[in-house]
Design a protein around this motif. Structure first.
Motif, PDB file in Angstrom:
ATOM      1  N   VAL A   1       0.871  -1.170   0.000  1.00 48.80           N
ATOM      2  CA  VAL A   1       0.000   0.000   0.000  1.00 48.80           C
ATOM      3  C   VAL A   1       0.907   1.217   0.000  1.00 48.80           C
ATOM      4  N   ASN A   2       0.621   2.198  -0.860  1.00 45.67           N
ATOM      5  CA  ASN A   2       1.392   3.435  -0.944  1.00 45.67           C
ATOM      6  C   ASN A   2       0.510   4.604  -0.540  1.00 45.67           C
ATOM      7  N   ILE A   3       0.989   5.417   0.408  1.00 46.71           N
ATOM      8  CA  ILE A   3       0.266   6.610   0.860  1.00 46.71           C
ATOM      9  C   ILE A   3       1.180   7.800   0.624  1.00 46.71           C
ATOM     10  N   ASN A   4       0.739   8.738  -0.215  1.00 48.87           N
ATOM     11  CA  ASN A   4       1.564   9.887  -0.572  1.00 48.87           C
ATOM     12  C   ASN A   4       1.922  10.729   0.648  1.00 48.87           C
ATOM     13  N   ASP A   5       3.180  11.197   0.674  1.00 50.08           N
ATOM     14  CA  ASP A   5       3.657  12.070   1.748  1.00 50.08           C
ATOM     15  C   ASP A   5       2.990  13.430   1.591  1.00 50.08           C
ATOM     16  N   ASP A   6       2.296  13.874   2.628  1.00 47.20           N
ATOM     17  CA  ASP A   6       1.621  15.169   2.565  1.00 47.20           C
ATOM     18  C   ASP A   6       2.006  16.080   3.719  1.00 47.20           C
ATOM     19  N   GLY A   7       3.086  15.752   4.396  1.00 48.58           N
ATOM     20  CA  GLY A   7       3.524  16.559   5.527  1.00 48.58           C
ATOM     21  C   GLY A   7       3.006  16.060   6.859  1.00 48.58           C
ATOM     22  N   SER A   8       1.933  15.261   6.851  1.00 49.89           N
ATOM     23  CA  SER A   8       1.401  14.754   8.114  1.00 49.89           C
ATOM     24  C   SER A   8       2.302  13.669   8.708  1.00 49.89           C
ATOM     25  N   PHE A   9       3.267  13.183   7.929  1.00 48.13           N
ATOM     26  CA  PHE A   9       4.206  12.179   8.433  1.00 48.13           C
ATOM     27  C   PHE A   9       5.470  12.808   8.995  1.00 48.13           C
ATOM     28  N   ASP A  10       5.536  14.150   9.050  1.00 50.24           N
ATOM     29  CA  ASP A  10       6.634  14.854   9.701  1.00 50.24           C
ATOM     30  C   ASP A  10       6.302  14.926  11.186  1.00 50.24           C
ATOM     31  N   VAL A  11       7.176  14.381  12.017  1.00 54.12           N
ATOM     32  CA  VAL A  11       6.809  14.157  13.414  1.00 54.12           C
ATOM     33  C   VAL A  11       7.929  14.552  14.370  1.00 54.12           C
ATOM     34  N   THR A  12       7.557  14.776  15.634  1.00 57.18           N
ATOM     35  CA  THR A  12       8.526  14.966  16.715  1.00 57.18           C
ATOM     36  C   THR A  12       8.438  13.715  17.588  1.00 57.18           C
ATOM     37  N   SER A  13       7.773  13.780  18.711  1.00 54.39           N
ATOM     38  CA  SER A  13       7.507  12.559  19.476  1.00 54.39           C
ATOM     39  C   SER A  13       6.352  11.839  18.785  1.00 54.39           C
ATOM     40  N   PHE A  14       6.508  10.530  18.560  1.00 52.87           N
ATOM     41  CA  PHE A  14       5.483   9.820  17.808  1.00 52.87           C
ATOM     42  C   PHE A  14       5.524   8.327  18.101  1.00 52.87           C
ATOM     43  N   THR A  15       4.463   7.652  17.653  1.00 53.31           N
ATOM     44  CA  THR A  15       4.321   6.208  17.814  1.00 53.31           C
ATOM     45  C   THR A  15       3.913   5.607  16.477  1.00 53.31           C
ATOM     46  N   VAL A  16       4.525   4.485  16.117  1.00 54.97           N
ATOM     47  CA  VAL A  16       4.151   3.717  14.927  1.00 54.97           C
ATOM     48  C   VAL A  16       3.652   2.363  15.425  1.00 54.97           C
ATOM     49  N   VAL A  17       2.458   1.969  14.974  1.00 53.02           N
ATOM     50  CA  VAL A  17       1.806   0.761  15.475  1.00 53.02           C
ATOM     51  C   VAL A  17       1.337  -0.089  14.295  1.00 53.02           C
TER      52      VAL A  17
END
Length: 163
Positions: free
Chosen positions: A22-38
């Motif tokens: 699955v490909n999701i275009n980068d739109d700036g919402s993936f620019d992060v400081t403290s974050f969690t990937v689940v």
């Protein structure tokens, strides 16, 4: 961001390790400081020749910023992060290549620590060279190691990816 497939039997994404992702275009919402990937992930079998991408926006090369979850060639979950100054990661201790569902969580606390949890258990913490932010330079992929595709594609099922 939440990926929850309703198009597949049982409500999860099925990936063949070759060309499914699955490909999701980068739109700036993936620019992060403290974050969690689940992600929930279940390995479908096969040899462990390299690292296998679960979710990743890896864009390759010097000066790129990215993060994601992988299964290492030893069968353990890994959370990686790179702010273009230093590539770093934290690896779990439990095998996730047992064809069972596993709940994998990577947590980055800005400037202080990276953590990996497997099935609700904290398995490892990294406190060296932790970035204060990661401004992703590539699209987000599920089942593939970003646009650079440096590692192998996922062979199995993935569900409920969240960032």
């Amino acid at each position: 961001m939440l990926f929850r497939s309703t198009e597949h039997i049982g409500g999860y994404g099925s990936f063949d390790g070759v060309g499914d992702y699955v490909n999701i275009n980068d739109d700036g919402s993936f620019d992060v400081t403290s974050f969690t990937v689940v992600a929930w992930a279940k390995w479908g079998g096969g040899s462990l020749a390299d690292d296998y991408a679960i979710v990743s926006n890896y864009d390759g090369g010097v000066g790129k910023q990215h993060y994601g979850l992988r299964m290492r060639s030893d069968g353990n979950a890994s959370f990686f992060y790179d702010d273009a100054s230093e590539w770093d990661w934290v690896t779990g201790t439990s095998d996730i290549n047992d064809s069972e569902w596993h709940f994998i969580v990577g947590v980055l606390n800005s400037g202080s620590s990276g953590k990996i949890y497997v099935d609700g258990v904290l398995e490892n913490t990294d406190t060296s060279s932790i970035p204060t932010s990661v401004n992703a330079t590539g699209d987000l992929y599920i089942g593939r190691d970003g646009s650079a595709e440096a590692e192998l594609n996922w062979n199995g099922t993935i569900d409920e990816v969240r960032i």
